[in-house]
Design a protein around this motif. Sequence first.
Motif, PDB file in Angstrom:
ATOM      1  N   GLY A  65      -0.987  25.646 -31.393  1.00  0.00           N
ATOM      2  CA  GLY A  65      -2.237  26.349 -31.658  1.00  0.00           C
ATOM      3  C   GLY A  65      -1.825  27.489 -32.560  1.00  0.00           C
ATOM      4  O   GLY A  65      -0.784  28.107 -32.332  1.00  0.00           O
ATOM      5  N   ASP A  66      -2.525  27.820 -33.594  1.00  0.00           N
ATOM      6  CA  ASP A  66      -1.971  28.774 -34.558  1.00  0.00           C
ATOM      7  C   ASP A  66      -2.265  30.237 -34.223  1.00  0.00           C
ATOM      8  O   ASP A  66      -2.070  31.116 -35.039  1.00  0.00           O
ATOM      9  N   GLN A  67      -2.717  30.481 -32.999  1.00  0.00           N
ATOM     10  CA  GLN A  67      -2.956  31.867 -32.623  1.00  0.00           C
ATOM     11  C   GLN A  67      -1.643  32.630 -32.418  1.00  0.00           C
ATOM     12  O   GLN A  67      -1.561  33.804 -32.687  1.00  0.00           O
ATOM     13  N   PRO A  93       3.138  32.033 -35.870  1.00  0.00           N
ATOM     14  CA  PRO A  93       3.172  30.806 -36.662  1.00  0.00           C
ATOM     15  C   PRO A  93       4.605  30.374 -36.980  1.00  0.00           C
ATOM     16  O   PRO A  93       4.857  29.232 -37.333  1.00  0.00           O
ATOM     17  N   SER A 152      -0.874  22.339 -36.889  1.00  0.00           N
ATOM     18  CA  SER A 152      -1.540  23.313 -36.032  1.00  0.00           C
ATOM     19  C   SER A 152      -3.028  23.170 -36.265  1.00  0.00           C
ATOM     20  O   SER A 152      -3.453  22.599 -37.265  1.00  0.00           O
ATOM     21  N   ASN A 153      -3.739  23.668 -35.309  1.00  0.00           N
ATOM     22  CA  ASN A 153      -5.180  23.512 -35.426  1.00  0.00           C
ATOM     23  C   ASN A 153      -5.846  24.737 -34.831  1.00  0.00           C
ATOM     24  O   ASN A 153      -5.565  25.092 -33.685  1.00  0.00           O
ATOM     25  N   PRO A 154      -6.692  25.384 -35.617  1.00  0.00           N
ATOM     26  CA  PRO A 154      -7.332  26.601 -35.115  1.00  0.00           C
ATOM     27  C   PRO A 154      -8.149  26.327 -33.864  1.00  0.00           C
ATOM     28  O   PRO A 154      -8.307  27.206 -33.017  1.00  0.00           O
ATOM     29  N   ALA A 155      -8.630  25.106 -33.724  1.00  0.00           N
ATOM     30  CA  ALA A 155      -9.438  24.794 -32.545  1.00  0.00           C
ATOM     31  C   ALA A 155      -8.583  24.805 -31.286  1.00  0.00           C
ATOM     32  O   ALA A 155      -9.094  24.921 -30.186  1.00  0.00           O
ATOM     33  N   ASP A 211      -6.513  26.968 -30.015  1.00  0.00           N
ATOM     34  CA  ASP A 211      -5.905  28.260 -29.686  1.00  0.00           C
ATOM     35  C   ASP A 211      -5.637  28.429 -28.195  1.00  0.00           C
ATOM     36  O   ASP A 211      -5.111  29.443 -27.758  1.00  0.00           O
ATOM     37  N   GLU A 219      -1.416  29.010 -26.372  1.00  0.00           N
ATOM     38  CA  GLU A 219      -0.872  30.270 -26.865  1.00  0.00           C
ATOM     39  C   GLU A 219       0.650  30.296 -26.801  1.00  0.00           C
ATOM     40  O   GLU A 219       1.328  30.795 -27.677  1.00  0.00           O
TER      41      GLU A 219
END
Length: 597
Positions: free
Chosen positions: A107-109, A112, A131-134, A136, A139
Amino acid sequence: MNLDRHTAVLKAMGKIEGFKNDLRRLNSELGHAPLWLPGRGLETQCGEAVRMIEDIAERFEHKLVVTLVGPSGSGKSTLLNALAGVDDLSKIGHRRPTTDHLIVFSGDQGDPNDAGQLAEALDSEIVETRSNPAADRFEHVLLIDTPDTDSTALKKHIPLVERAIKKSDMLICVFDAENPKRRDHVDFLAPYIRKFSGESLVCVLNKCDRLDAPELKDQIVPDFLEYIRLGWQMPADRVFCISARRNLKEPDWDETAAPKHDFDEFEELKQLVLHTINRAGFIVDRRLENAERLRDFVFEETGREVGKNKGVLADAAARITAVEKEALGNAVSGMQANETRQFLGLNIVVYQKLAQRWLGPMGWMIAIWARLLIFGSGIMAVFRYGRPLRQVIGTLSALRHSKDAKSGIEDPEKDQRTAAALRNYRLVVLAHWPEIAKSLVQGGFDSSIRKVEDALAGTDGFKDRLAFAWTDALDAEIERLTGKLSGLLLQILFNIPAIGILGYCGWLTLLTFFSGSYLPGDFFMHAFWAIGIILFLSFFFLQLCIRAAAGTGRITARAFARLKSQLEQVNEFNHNPLKTQLDTVLGLEALVESNRQ
Ligand SMILES: Nc1nc2c(ncn2[C@@H]2O[C@H](COP(=O)(O)OP(=O)(O)OP(=O)(O)O)[C@@H](O)[C@H]2O)c(=O)[nH]1
Ligand SMILES: [Mg+2]
């Protein structure tokens, strides 16, 4: 990262250091027994475990790495997609193998760089990071999809999967519920599994939608658990029955192959990954546990190796000790048999010692006699510096053997004696060595120890050590005898005649001196002779006594007996380095035991 996490990491670092130290200690112990062959493999394991623990410690700050492994077509990629919530994250296919490289998902939160660093560590050529912003929700976790290890491309895939497993903190083993018992896959994983503790190992039966629910629960799952237990030699905590495909956003079922029932533990699995694993503290704990497990694994292996050979090795050790005793006994006998006239000096030493202890007229006589003996033998210098017995004897022998007595320590006859002793010693050891060597080799020692040189290793200083032990025994014996010969009663007894006549003559002389009527010169002449005769006679009798009690033969016989009993008490007169190695190996058991507590 919060403060708690920092302190947790610090604490964990301390523990990691402890694990590494334990392993290093084990390693150095193993290094002390270079001829014990199982030790070489264990040393390698120690080194590898330390490296792996260091690897774990390095990653404390990084995300937790969870790897999906499983046989071809079991649905690893589908599960990854279902967990991430993105259907096309990793390609799902019909043609096997679909996945042919490693896919790292984050998850790119979070940081990175984490996925990038891992990709680099794994060799970025073979790794694809997604990675996928969805996503997150991930963590603290990196998910890795792996290729299978049982398809035609196996040779290519195995090193990739191995590398991924080495960098992992957790394994999710995906099995196809329709055909869960794939021997090759269970066997492939077995060696890695041991390095993951109970909680870091998750077993998943996928494609459960294809089977009847009752059959699944009552038959397939218990069957599978038993199969795993046998294959991995350890039980799996639990197994999740899931249908990964059903949990894709668009499962896209064929009309003919829709799920047969609703039983699905995917949500529980997801909770485990998202909530339990995804906790910050969990990462540190998990890694710490895995590191501890690595250490324990090497110690267990060591314990097993030692345990396997303990019987024969302990037997060999006992035999070495017994043979050593026997050989030493024979060595002393050899010395005794070789005894020649070299003990002349003993006489001087006895009188010298007595002179220090006796009082009165006999004391003077003994002192004069000792001096005369010393002058006669020409070893004055030795006594002037208060040298010990071994040099007196050495000097005497040297004097007798060479005109210029430069070296006071050279003693050819001593050499002869100790050479005979060594000869006897070697004979006994060599006679027993083959059986000892056989036990040692059986217990894992290198077969080169059968060589004769090894049997007699450590005998280099043997002669000198024996010579020292011998003179010490002799010294002690002389000390004891002269002590006994200087008893108060004896001193009084032998001094009485001389003191009596001296007193009597003195009394007469003084009495007449004070009364003024002086004695004639003849009286003194007479008294002088009388005193002299009594002195010499008493001294002669004393000498008879000394000869009887402390004759050279008697002293040496007793000294030999003393030497023998002394050597019997010494466990290791001769430090055979092989015996030291053997003791090291046997000592490993205690080390392993102490680690267990
Ligand atoms: N019925 C059913 N089919 C599934 C399920 N999960 C995956 N599949 C199917 O199984 C096939 C293989 O799935 P993948 O996810 O590609 O399997 P994989 O383990 O990644 O395979 P490789 O990458 O080749 O090792 C695909 O056709 C999926 O649709 C499931 O839960 N139920
Ligand atoms: Mg795949």
